[in-house]
Design a protein around this motif. Structure first.
Motif, PDB file in Angstrom:
ATOM      1  N   SER A 170       0.833  -1.200   0.000  1.00  0.00           N
ATOM      2  CA  SER A 170       0.000   0.000   0.000  1.00  0.00           C
ATOM      3  C   SER A 170       0.870   1.253   0.000  1.00  0.00           C
ATOM      4  N   PRO A 171       0.399   2.302  -0.675  1.00  0.00           N
ATOM      5  CA  PRO A 171       1.150   3.563  -0.652  1.00  0.00           C
ATOM      6  C   PRO A 171       1.116   4.190   0.742  1.00  0.00           C
ATOM      7  N   MET A 172       2.097   5.008   1.027  1.00  0.00           N
ATOM      8  CA  MET A 172       2.233   5.633   2.340  1.00  0.00           C
ATOM      9  C   MET A 172       0.985   6.436   2.716  1.00  0.00           C
ATOM     10  N   ILE A 173       0.358   7.110   1.764  1.00  0.00           N
ATOM     11  CA  ILE A 173      -0.839   7.905   2.066  1.00  0.00           C
ATOM     12  C   ILE A 173      -1.955   7.004   2.582  1.00  0.00           C
ATOM     13  N   GLU A 174      -2.099   5.834   1.987  1.00  0.00           N
ATOM     14  CA  GLU A 174      -3.134   4.895   2.403  1.00  0.00           C
ATOM     15  C   GLU A 174      -2.868   4.379   3.823  1.00  0.00           C
ATOM     16  N   ILE A 175      -1.621   4.086   4.103  1.00  0.00           N
ATOM     17  CA  ILE A 175      -1.250   3.622   5.439  1.00  0.00           C
ATOM     18  C   ILE A 175      -1.457   4.734   6.450  1.00  0.00           C
ATOM     19  N   ASP A 185      -1.493  13.297   6.931  1.00  0.00           N
ATOM     20  CA  ASP A 185      -0.277  13.678   6.218  1.00  0.00           C
ATOM     21  C   ASP A 185       0.740  12.536   6.279  1.00  0.00           C
ATOM     22  N   PRO A 186       1.054  11.917   5.139  1.00  0.00           N
ATOM     23  CA  PRO A 186       2.009  10.810   5.159  1.00  0.00           C
ATOM     24  C   PRO A 186       3.416  11.234   5.596  1.00  0.00           C
ATOM     25  N   SER A 187       3.802  12.485   5.351  1.00  0.00           N
ATOM     26  CA  SER A 187       5.138  12.899   5.776  1.00  0.00           C
ATOM     27  C   SER A 187       5.206  13.030   7.302  1.00  0.00           C
ATOM     28  N   HIS A 188       4.094  13.364   7.939  1.00  0.00           N
ATOM     29  CA  HIS A 188       4.068  13.400   9.406  1.00  0.00           C
ATOM     30  C   HIS A 188       4.226  11.981   9.956  1.00  0.00           C
ATOM     31  N   LEU A 189       3.517  11.036   9.355  1.00  0.00           N
ATOM     32  CA  LEU A 189       3.653   9.638   9.756  1.00  0.00           C
ATOM     33  C   LEU A 189       5.086   9.171   9.545  1.00  0.00           C
ATOM     34  N   ARG A 190       5.671   9.516   8.424  1.00  0.00           N
ATOM     35  CA  ARG A 190       7.051   9.106   8.131  1.00  0.00           C
ATOM     36  C   ARG A 190       8.008   9.610   9.204  1.00  0.00           C
ATOM     37  N   GLY A 191       7.852  10.873   9.601  1.00  0.00           N
ATOM     38  CA  GLY A 191       8.706  11.430  10.643  1.00  0.00           C
ATOM     39  C   GLY A 191       8.533  10.710  11.975  1.00  0.00           C
ATOM     40  N   PHE A 202      10.185   6.525  15.884  1.00  0.00           N
ATOM     41  CA  PHE A 202       9.737   5.327  16.584  1.00  0.00           C
ATOM     42  C   PHE A 202      10.636   4.133  16.301  1.00  0.00           C
ATOM     43  N   THR A 203      11.028   3.948  15.057  1.00  0.00           N
ATOM     44  CA  THR A 203      11.804   2.764  14.681  1.00  0.00           C
ATOM     45  C   THR A 203      13.285   3.060  14.525  1.00  0.00           C
ATOM     46  N   GLU A 204      13.636   4.342  14.487  1.00  0.00           N
ATOM     47  CA  GLU A 204      15.008   4.776  14.234  1.00  0.00           C
ATOM     48  C   GLU A 204      15.516   4.256  12.888  1.00  0.00           C
ATOM     49  N   LYS A 205      14.577   4.027  11.978  1.00  0.00           N
ATOM     50  CA  LYS A 205      14.899   3.604  10.610  1.00  0.00           C
ATOM     51  C   LYS A 205      14.017   4.395   9.669  1.00  0.00           C
ATOM     52  N   ARG A 206      14.360   4.438   8.394  1.00  0.00           N
ATOM     53  CA  ARG A 206      13.562   5.134   7.405  1.00  0.00           C
ATOM     54  C   ARG A 206      12.653   4.142   6.691  1.00  0.00           C
ATOM     55  N   PRO A 207      11.355   4.438   6.616  1.00  0.00           N
ATOM     56  CA  PRO A 207      10.473   3.593   5.800  1.00  0.00           C
ATOM     57  C   PRO A 207      10.818   3.728   4.328  1.00  0.00           C
ATOM     58  N   ARG A 208      10.633   2.670   3.577  1.00  0.00           N
ATOM     59  CA  ARG A 208      11.012   2.667   2.164  1.00  0.00           C
ATOM     60  C   ARG A 208      10.034   3.424   1.284  1.00  0.00           C
ATOM     61  N   ARG A 209       8.790   3.596   1.705  1.00  0.00           N
ATOM     62  CA  ARG A 209       7.810   4.259   0.864  1.00  0.00           C
ATOM     63  C   ARG A 209       7.480   5.618   1.366  1.00  0.00           C
TER      64      ARG A 209
END
Length: 55
Positions: A24-29, A37-43, A48-55
């Motif tokens: 699923s695309p990041m916006i959907e998740i 806002d998917p960029s807020h979730l990404r941050g 939280f994980t100390e890793k970067r999500p791939r999408r």
């Protein structure tokens, strides 16, 4: 852990699992776990994980 922190942990775990288990695309998740806002979730996921999500 406060109730707000516990709820955020649940949301982050769900988002992390969706990223791993679906294509699923990041916006959907983001929308699925309650963010507009998917960029807020990404941050938050980065923190939280100390890793970067791939999408």
């Amino acid at each position: 852990m406060s109730p707000g922190q516990a709820y955020m942990k649940i949301r982050m775990e769900r988002a992390k699992n969706l990223l791993i288990q679906t294509r699923s695309p990041m916006i959907e998740i983001a929308l699925d776990v309650g963010f507009d806002d998917p960029s807020h979730l990404r941050g938050l996921l980065n923190a939280f994980t100390e890793k970067r999500p791939r999408r």
